[in-house]
Enzyme design. Structure first.
Site, PDB file in Angstrom:
ATOM      1  N   HIS A   1      36.459  38.371  55.342  1.00 43.81           N
ATOM      2  CA  HIS A   1      37.789  37.910  54.955  1.00 43.81           C
ATOM      3  C   HIS A   1      37.684  36.719  54.001  1.00 43.81           C
ATOM      4  O   HIS A   1      36.969  35.773  54.266  1.00 43.81           O
ATOM      5  CB  HIS A   1      38.580  37.535  56.204  1.00 43.81           C
TER       6      HIS A   1
ATOM      7  N   ASP B   1      34.760  42.660  32.162  1.00 44.45           N
ATOM      8  CA  ASP B   1      34.452  43.389  30.942  1.00 44.45           C
ATOM      9  C   ASP B   1      32.982  43.184  30.582  1.00 44.45           C
ATOM     10  O   ASP B   1      32.259  42.456  31.276  1.00 44.45           O
ATOM     11  CB  ASP B   1      35.391  42.973  29.804  1.00 44.45           C
TER      12      ASP B   1
ATOM     13  N   TYR C   1      39.346  39.667  27.901  1.00 41.15           N
ATOM     14  CA  TYR C   1      39.922  39.115  29.129  1.00 41.15           C
ATOM     15  C   TYR C   1      40.202  40.161  30.206  1.00 41.15           C
ATOM     16  O   TYR C   1      40.935  39.901  31.146  1.00 41.15           O
ATOM     17  CB  TYR C   1      41.193  38.307  28.836  1.00 41.15           C
ATOM     18  N   ALA C   2      39.620  41.341  30.100  1.00 42.60           N
ATOM     19  CA  ALA C   2      39.790  42.388  31.126  1.00 42.60           C
ATOM     20  C   ALA C   2      38.862  42.048  32.292  1.00 42.60           C
ATOM     21  O   ALA C   2      37.793  42.636  32.463  1.00 42.60           O
ATOM     22  CB  ALA C   2      39.491  43.761  30.554  1.00 42.60           C
ATOM     23  N   ASN C   3      39.295  41.060  33.063  1.00 41.68           N
ATOM     24  CA  ASN C   3      38.530  40.534  34.185  1.00 41.68           C
ATOM     25  C   ASN C   3      39.478  40.243  35.344  1.00 41.68           C
ATOM     26  O   ASN C   3      40.610  39.824  35.114  1.00 41.68           O
ATOM     27  CB  ASN C   3      37.829  39.227  33.794  1.00 41.68           C
TER      28      ASN C   3
END
EC number: 5.4.99.62
Length: 139
Positions: A20, A28, A128-130
């Site tokens: 948890h 990217d 910025y594809a993170n």
């Protein structure tokens, strides 16, 4: 063999050993990955596998409760950002849970990856594809 979509051994092990609030980054092809964080490198060539395809499989395999994104993602890559939000919304609908979504600067995002249990690198070439997912519990 697993019956679900995730067949990558390293990702399966990661999902099975998360606790948890542990954090996992999916990124990217260009995000710097801290040397001391486990790297699961899926990148084959430009765009393969895609960021969204990887997110879909991860969400089907791991319970999350929170999401962290770079503020720059919204303006620089709006189509990919919207596609990610659609996947997050679909997961919220499927699980009946609401996830927290936090936006921070890209510089702060890169620093935050140091807290990740692992960084999963895709072949995505969209800036910025993170995303950082905070692990939830299934009960």
């Amino acid at each position: 063999m697993n019956k679900h979509a995730l067949i990558n051994a390293d990702m399966n092990y990661l999902a099975a050993t998360l606790g948890h609030t542990d954090e996992v980054t999916i990124c990217d092809a260009g995000l710097p990955i801290p040397a001391k964080v486990k790297r699961i490198d899926l990148a084959l060539t430009h765009g393969v596998p895609s960021f969204i395809a990887t997110v879909k499989v991860w969400l089907a395999s791991s319970q999350i409760e929170g999401v962290m994104l770079a503020e720059e993602f919204v303006k620089v890559s709006p189509e990919c950002h919207q596609a990610l939000l659609a996947e997050i919304d679909a997961e919220q609908q499927a699980t009946g849970r609401i996830f927290s979504i936090e936006y921070i600067s890209h510089e702060a995002f890169k620093l935050r990856t140091h807290n990740s249990r692992a960084v999963i690198r895709t072949g995505e070439c969209t800036p910025y594809a993170n995303v950082i997912f905070k692990t939830g519990v299934v009960f």
